[in-house]
Design an enzyme around this catalytic site. Structure first.
Site, PDB file in Angstrom:
ATOM      1  N   GLY A  48       0.868  -1.178   0.000  1.00  0.00           N
ATOM      2  CA  GLY A  48       0.000   0.000   0.000  1.00  0.00           C
ATOM      3  C   GLY A  48       0.900   1.220   0.000  1.00  0.00           C
ATOM      4  N   ASP A 241      -1.244   4.904  -6.598  1.00  0.00           N
ATOM      5  CA  ASP A 241       0.186   4.720  -6.288  1.00  0.00           C
ATOM      6  C   ASP A 241       1.021   5.859  -6.851  1.00  0.00           C
ATOM      7  OD1 ASP A 241      -1.042   1.871  -6.164  1.00  0.00           O
ATOM      8  OD2 ASP A 241       0.844   1.812  -5.054  1.00  0.00           O
TER       9      ASP A 241
HETATM   10  O1  MRU Z   1       0.705  -3.904  -4.584  1.00  0.00           O
HETATM   11  P1  MRU Z   1       0.072  -3.174  -3.442  1.00  0.00           P
HETATM   12  O2  MRU Z   1      -0.776  -4.038  -2.573  1.00  0.00           O
HETATM   13  O3  MRU Z   1       1.072  -2.355  -2.663  1.00  0.00           O
HETATM   14  O4  MRU Z   1      -0.885  -2.160  -4.178  1.00  0.00           O
HETATM   15  C1  MRU Z   1      -1.687  -1.292  -3.423  1.00  0.00           C
HETATM   16  C2  MRU Z   1      -2.566  -0.476  -4.264  1.00  0.00           C
HETATM   17  O5  MRU Z   1      -2.548  -0.492  -5.474  1.00  0.00           O
HETATM   18  C3  MRU Z   1      -3.430   0.485  -3.560  1.00  0.00           C
HETATM   19  O6  MRU Z   1      -4.668   0.596  -4.175  1.00  0.00           O
HETATM   20  C4  MRU Z   1      -2.695   1.828  -3.581  1.00  0.00           C
HETATM   21  O7  MRU Z   1      -1.410   1.686  -3.052  1.00  0.00           O
HETATM   22  C5  MRU Z   1      -3.366   2.839  -2.830  1.00  0.00           C
HETATM   23  S1  MRU Z   1      -3.120   2.529  -1.119  1.00  0.00           S
HETATM   24  C6  MRU Z   1      -3.937   3.682  -0.271  1.00  0.00           C
END
Ligand code: MRU
Length: 350
Positions: A48, A241
């Site tokens: 996240g 992200d």
């Molecule tokens: O691969 P991850 O689990 O780190 O991806 C997370 C996401 O894509 C979330 O939707 C994004 O980081 C937003 S978190 C508030």
């Protein structure tokens, strides 16, 4: 809303809730140094965008603690090692580069290493604390927008991936809006995309929704068209992200498909992310590096092979949603209309 924390700094040590084993096991791993921290980010013990950034700050503090003679070159190298852990979420470089600025200042003032260490730890604590206020502000903006856009009824909302306290360290971004709306008695039902292949929706969002007793259903991503065409969803909220200057947004793979379907069925589609997820140094989404992850995330399911031996995969972890498919971007400073070129940059500078 609750005080569940995925990142704990205690007694000069970093403990991370191992999100790989949720929801079956709630265990913490201890991280003691920079390589351990970078590996925890890469292996998605912690994930996240905001949580990756916060974790990296503590990782830089741990690195400083282990040094005998600090130089600017060593600091830069260490920061770059941390930034390389995962490429797409800009929060990682955003927070680590702020650590680098602190290192630079400390070296120029010839401060003792212990003060820099204390300041980095305090910076990590402060960023997590401040994120609560930012997330609350975004939640309120999203709530008001829903009242205007959808009206005075109980809302059926949809989300993709995981954007709650596990991803943000507090309340959450997209899930923060949902959680806040639920606390006001306005949520009828939440549809959580399962999020292939890493199952953030099934494992993490469903875990968070159940902890908060919010009524939900897990749906496969392919069900979006069915749900949206049958009037089951009033609005969609996702996180980010990295958001480019024109509002193009990188988020978990599948987000772009969902946004395109939402536009077709005229369902409002919102991105909720703090300013630390904005990257105004790039004009548009084509400049965002998309992380490619291991074949095994697709060919295996929790250690069990599901694809034939020798099967190959393409596993982009994120995709970019063109700003034309986004109804609004909600950040702690307000609601941005991505159709108005330059509005995002103006908000960042305000
Ligand atoms: O691969 P991850 O689990 O780190 O991806 C997370 C996401 O894509 C979330 O939707 C994004 O980081 C937003 S978190 C508030």
């Amino acid at each position: 809303m609750n005080d569940y924390r995925p990142i704990i700094w205690k007694g000069n040590k970093l403990y991370l809730l191992d999100q790989r084993h949720l929801p079956q096991q709630e265990t913490f791993v201890e991280v003691n140094d920079l390589p351990g921290c970078a590996l925890a980010i890469k292996d998605m013990v912690v994930r996240g965008a905001p949580c990756i950034g916060f974790t990296a700050i503590y990782g830089m503090a741990l690195w400083v603690k282990g040094q005998t003679d600090l130089t600017l070159e060593k600091c830069r190298k260490a920061c770059d090692e941390m930034i390389a852990a995962r490429p797409t979420a800009v929060n990682l470089s955003y927070e680590v580069n702020r650590c680098f600025d602190m290192m630079k200042e400390s070296l120029s003032k010839k401060e003792p290493r212990e003060s820099l260490y204390d300041n980095l730890v305090a910076f990590g604590d402060q960023q997590i604390l401040e994120s609560h206020a930012k997330n609350t502000s975004m939640a309120k903006i999203g709530f008001e927008e829903l009242k205007k856009k959808v009206g005075d009824k109980k809302w059926n909302l949809m989300t993709h991936c995981n954007t709650g306290f596990l991803a943000c360290g507090s309340l959450g971004t997209a899930l923060g809006v949902i959680s806040y709306a639920n606390s006001k008695g306005k949520v009828e039902h939440v549809y959580a995309d399962e999020t292939r292949p890493y199952m953030q929706g099934t494992r993490l969002t469903a875990f968070e929704l159940s902890k908060e007793k919010i009524p939900y259903s897990i749906v496969v991503e392919g069900a979006a068209s069915y749900l949206l065409s049958h009037g089951k969803v009033d609005a969609i909220f996702v996180g980010a992200d990295r958001i480019a200057a024109n509002g193009d947004t990188a988020n978990k793979v599948g987000t772009a498909t969902l946004a395109i379907v939402a536009k077709h069925y005229k369902i409002p589609f919102y991105v909720v992310a703090p300013v630390s997820s904005f990257d105004t140094s790039i004009p548009d989404g084509k400049h965002i590096e998309i992380e490619m992850r291991a074949h095994s995330e697709i060919t295996e399911f929790r250690g069990h092979r599901v694809a034939p031996e020798g099967a190959v995969t393409v596993n982009p972890s994120f995709d970019v949603t063109d700003h034309q498919f986004i109804t609004g971007i909600i950040c702690e400073k307000g609601l941005i209309d991505p159709a108005h070129a330059g509005e995002l940059v103006k908000v960042v500078r305000s």
